[in-house]
Structures are given as structure tokens and as C-alpha cells.
Design an enzyme around this catalytic site. Structure first.
Site, PDB file in Angstrom:
ATOM      1  N   LYS A  65     -61.639 -23.881 -22.277  1.00  0.00           N
ATOM      2  CA  LYS A  65     -61.212 -22.221 -23.249  1.00  0.00           C
ATOM      3  C   LYS A  65     -59.541 -22.515 -23.634  1.00  0.00           C
ATOM      4  O   LYS A  65     -58.726 -22.719 -22.443  1.00  0.00           O
ATOM      5  CB  LYS A  65     -61.042 -21.092 -23.467  1.00  0.00           C
TER       6      LYS A  65
HETATM    7  C1  LIG Z   1     -67.832 -19.995 -23.509  1.00  0.00           C
HETATM    8  C2  LIG Z   1     -68.073 -18.892 -24.235  1.00  0.00           C
HETATM    9  C3  LIG Z   1     -68.950 -18.313 -23.590  1.00  0.00           C
HETATM   10  C4  LIG Z   1     -69.424 -17.912 -22.076  1.00  0.00           C
HETATM   11  O1  LIG Z   1     -67.885 -17.615 -21.630  1.00  0.00           O
HETATM   12  P1  LIG Z   1     -68.215 -18.508 -19.762  1.00  0.00           P
HETATM   13  O2  LIG Z   1     -66.975 -17.645 -19.530  1.00  0.00           O
HETATM   14  O3  LIG Z   1     -67.878 -19.800 -19.720  1.00  0.00           O
HETATM   15  O4  LIG Z   1     -69.239 -17.496 -19.176  1.00  0.00           O
HETATM   16  C5  LIG Z   1     -69.733 -17.335 -24.655  1.00  0.00           C
HETATM   17  N1  LIG Z   1     -69.343 -18.037 -25.542  1.00  0.00           N
HETATM   18  C6  LIG Z   1     -69.257 -18.538 -26.229  1.00  0.00           C
HETATM   19  C7  LIG Z   1     -69.330 -18.161 -27.912  1.00  0.00           C
HETATM   20  C8  LIG Z   1     -68.697 -19.631 -25.492  1.00  0.00           C
HETATM   21  O5  LIG Z   1     -68.115 -20.577 -26.579  1.00  0.00           O
END
Ligand SMILES: *Cc1c(COP(=O)(O)O)cnc(C)c1O
Length: 449
Positions: free
Chosen positions: A197
Site C-alpha cells: 500500500k
Molecule cells: C488491501 C486491502 C484491504 C485489506 O487490507 P489488509 O491490510 O491486507 O488486511 C481491504 N480493502 C481493500 C480495498 C484493500 O485493497
């Protein structure tokens, strides 16, 4: 004309020249060492997590922030804080990551999907109202691939129906909508800090809101439901509600804090790279770069490229065209490949509706009396054909990875060259459409294998 790499020619982008995300440097090393030297690795009030919470609340302009161990946990904490549970429906978008929908299931609520806008790929507000029933309690609104959803009409509709809006901003740290940053418009907002991210701690999540009752309840859910004494701040080992273990750790929190200091700068470099790509790729017939509506900024968590065989002058299906072009671009050295391959409701979980197992909960739960129940064997509450825009997108799009820093405009120029090479040689590209090539971002890129 240079020979396509897929046809035995030399690739445009040399192997190993696309750099990984995240960008880690001296400040990250210093942050991690600071934790080790302090000797505090975790705890509800541990210093790095507490500071990260304050800093992120400030960044988003919210009163409260809770750090957690994943974005998925933050989503469930948000629904639990709003007391969304059995018998309720939660609306989300058909083109998102599973967690936007599974958070409802984790609360024994039932997800309902809305199709997407054909240009932004976000939830289509025009189709939202039709999905609302008297069981709808909340919306989980994803900001997909770095672009915020059309929040103004969504908030208007939510207000009219008294619904809680939770932004799933896991892909949109720092994106803006009419001058407001992601996380500020909904009643609550969730972020992920996983290694992919835009703001990265390795793993982790953040939940923001202004409501103190929700913040208190979310904090209970984060740690076993255990109450803390108001006066002494000591844990009472007396759970008042059902909770989990969603606490974060000091190492990822410290890393995320170091990354936060650079985040706007790194996002700006994504925007510069993406802006250049978009200007250049828009000139190629049949290539559709990502659209950014007026008064919004995109932070390009993913750089989406869509293909239109008709405009490219090729008479094949969008899926066949996309796959052929993906293979050729991959062989030219691009890190390219699809993210979601189908609308979320088309996944087996929603087709079988097994939920926890063959019991079929939560859909078969006695408390749930809504329309997403399978009464006859032939019932198909999650019919993929109900989401034609998301379905068409999944046939025709791919993601060009490696547009983030430290990759520079010099690399973007090579990406554009690769596109031109392939689109100037579509006949050869199509000849190789059934080659056994499997485009994917290199495993090393994300360390996920
Ligand atoms: C990455 C993501 C999540 C989940 O995040 P994690 O930290 O991997 O649990 C939830 N929603 C969206 C749209 C994502 O891209």
C-alpha cells in the site's frame, strides 16, 4: 521494425531494472532501531502505535485513530463499532478486494454488491439506491486503485436512508475528493498498511472516526473486548463484548511513521509517472488509461490500463485481446498482470454461499430474512450478470506495476516504448495469443511469492 520480444526480439525493459516498493532508507532503519533500543515491542498504549494514531488522525483531520494489525481487521472493527451484526445487510462495490465484503460476513451480516461506474471503476452512486433495503445498515465504500469514490451523492443517499458510511481507503492514502482527503468524508474510514500500500508498515491497518462511542467500542473489539479502568488505565480482564486480537506491533508502527513523513512526496512521484504514462498511452488507439474526474486527485495505488480491441482494429473478444497484449507487454519486460479477475460476488464464496461451512451462515441465519437467501437450489442471489460493468472491466483491464518511486520518468518512457512496439505489431501479438506465458508481477516485487 524491431522484432517483438514475444517473437524472439530484444525486450524494451531490461530484467531487474524495475525497482521494488516500498522505498526504504535511513529513516526507516533509524525508526526500527529506535524500537529495538527502547525494548518495547507491543502493547495497547505502546509509544510508536500511539504516535502513529495521533499522526494519522491529524493527517485525515479526524478526532480518533486506532492502529491495528491489518486493514481487514480495521474494517471489521468499524462494523462492530457501529453494531452491525446478524440480520443486517452491508452494501459494497462489485469491483474491490474481498475484504470490503468479507468484513460483513465476519460480523454475521450479509454483503450486497453494487455495480461500478464505467469510467472510475468505483461504486456507481446511480445504482446504489436500488440495493438499499430496510435491512441495510452500512455502506463499505472502496476507493479503488487510488481514486476516491463519488462521495457527495453517496453521502446524500446514505443520509436519506440513515446509513453508516465506512470508507475502505486501503488503496487511497492521501487521495482527495473536492479538497477532502480520503478518510475525512465517511462516518469512519479504514486503511491498510500492508507492504503493497501507498503507506506501508509491512502489515497493519488504521481506523479513523470522530465519534467517541464508536472509538471506544472499536478499541474493545481490537483487544478481546476487555474493559480498561477509566481511572488507572489498567486492563480489568473483564470482557464486556466479543472482541478479537487485532492489536498492532511497534516495529510496523515505527516503520509506518517513517513512511508517513515521505508519503505525500512519494505519492507526488507516482502522480508524475502516471501523468506522463496517461498522456502518452491515450494516444494509442485501443488503450484506455485511468480516468481522473475533475476536483479529484488519484494516488495510483495501481495503474489500470484498459483495452478496446475494436478501437485497436482487431476483431477478437476483449478478453482475448487483453490476454494477448498482456503477454506481449510482459515479454517486453513490463511487470504487468491483472489484480481482481472477476467481480467479487462471482467468487466461489458467494456462489456456493457456504460461509462458515455447509451450514450456510450467515445467509441461513434465522435472524436474516432478506433477499440474499437461497430458498431454492436454483436461486442465485449473487448473479455475476447483475454486475455487467464490473464484469466487462475484468475482461478488459490489466495493471502496469512499477509506476511507483524509485522508478522514474526514464522507466516510464521505456514502458511507453513497449506499448508502442506491441501496438505497432498487433498482428504478430495476436499470433502469439495462445503462447503459454503467464504475466504476473515478479514475486520479488512484493515479497509475497
Ligand atoms: C488491501 C486491502 C484491504 C485489506 O487490507 P489488509 O491490510 O491486507 O488486511 C481491504 N480493502 C481493500 C480495498 C484493500 O485493497
Amino acid at each position: 521494425m524491431p522484432k517483438l520480444a514475444i517473437d524472439g526480439g530484444k525486450p524494451v525493459v531490461r530484467k531487474g531494472t524495475i525497482k521494488n516498493w516500498p522505498v526504504l532508507g535511513a529513516s526507516e532503519r533509524k525508526a526500527v532501531l529506535r524500537v529495538l533500543e527502547r525494548g518495547i515491542l507491543a502493547g495497547a498504549t505502546a509509544p510508536e502505535a500511539a504516535r502513529l494514531e495521533r499522526e494519522w488522525a491529524t493527517y485525515c483531520g479526524r478526532k480518533f485513530c486506532l492502529a491495528t494489525n491489518s486493514g481487514t481487521a480495521a474494517l471489521q472493527m468499524a462494523l462492530a463499532a457501529a453494531q452491525v451484526g446478524p440480520g443486517s445487510e452491508v452494501i459494497t462495490s462489485a469491483f474491490t478486494f474481498l475484504a470490503s465484503a468479507s468484513c460483513a460476513l465476519h460480523q454475521n451480516a450479509v454483503p450486497v454488491f453494487v455495480d461500478i461506474d464505467p469510467r472510475t471503476y468505483n461504486m456507481d452512486p446511480k445504482k446504489l439506491e436500488a440495493a438499499i433495503t430496510r435491512r441495510t445498515k452500512a455502506l463499505v465504500v472502496p476507493h479503488i486503485q487510488g481514486l476516491m469514490a463519488d462521495m457527495a451523492p453517496i453521502m446524500r443517499i446514505a443520509k436519506r436512508h440513515d446509513l453508516i458510511v465506512i470508507e475502505d481507503a486501503a488503496q487511497a492514502h492521501g487521495a482527495t475528493y473536492k479538497g477532502k482527503v480520503a478518510g475525512l468524508i465517511g462516518h469512519m474510514a479504514c486503511f491498510s498498511l500492508n507492504n503493497l500500500k501507498n503507506l506501508c508498515g509491512g502489515e497493519g491497518g488504521l481506523l479513523v472516526m470522530d465519534d467517541e462511542t464508536w472509538a471506544h467500542r472499536a478499541a474493545l473489539v481490537r483487544m478481546f473486548g476487555d474493559e480498561v479502568d477509566d481511572e488507572t488505565r489498567l486492563r480489568l480482564y473483564n470482557a464486556s463484548i466479543l472482541g478479537y486480537m487485532y492489536r498492532t506491533q511497534e516495529l510496523p508502527a515505527a516503520l509506518a511513521r517513517a513512511q508517513l513523513r515521505k508519503m505525500d512526496r512519494l505519492n507526488a512521484r507516482r502522480q508524475a509517472n502516471a501523468g506522463y504514462l496517461t498522456d502518452e498511452l491515450a494516444r494509442i488507439p485501443g488503450v484506455i488509461p485511468p480516468y481522473v474526474p475533475p476536483k479529484q486527485t488519484h494516488v495510483y495505488f495501481m495503474y489500470n490500463v484498459r483495452f478496446d480491441p475494436r478501437k485497436a482494429g482487431v476483431d477478437v473478444s476483449p478478453a482475448d485481446f487483453r490476454m494477448a497484449v498482456e503477454k506481449a507487454l510482459y515479454r517486453e519486460g513490463l511487470q504487468i498482470g491483472q489484480w481482481q479477475t472477476m467481480p467479487v460476488p462471482a467468487q466461489d464464496l458467494f456462489q456456493t454461499m457456504w460461509g462458515y461451512g455447509k451450514t450456510g451462515c450467515p445467509w441461513d441465519c434465522d435472524k436474516y430474512k432478506g433477499k440474499m437467501k437461497k430458498k431454492k437450489r436454483t436461486d442465485r442471489p449473487y448473479d455475476p450478470d447483475d454486475y455487467p460493468v464490473a464484469k466487462a472491466l475484468c475482461e478488459s483491464y490489466t495493471v502496469v506495476h512499477g509506476i511507483h518511486p524509485p522508478n522514474t520518468l526514464r522507466q516510464m518512457k521505456l514502458y511507453v516504448q513497449a506499448f508502442h512496439k506491441v501496438f505497432d505489431n498487433l498482428e504478430v501479438t495476436m499470433k502469439h495469443k495462445d503462447d503459454r506465458i503467464f504475466p504476473h508481477p515478479e514475486g520479488s516485487l512484493y515479497g509475497t511469492g
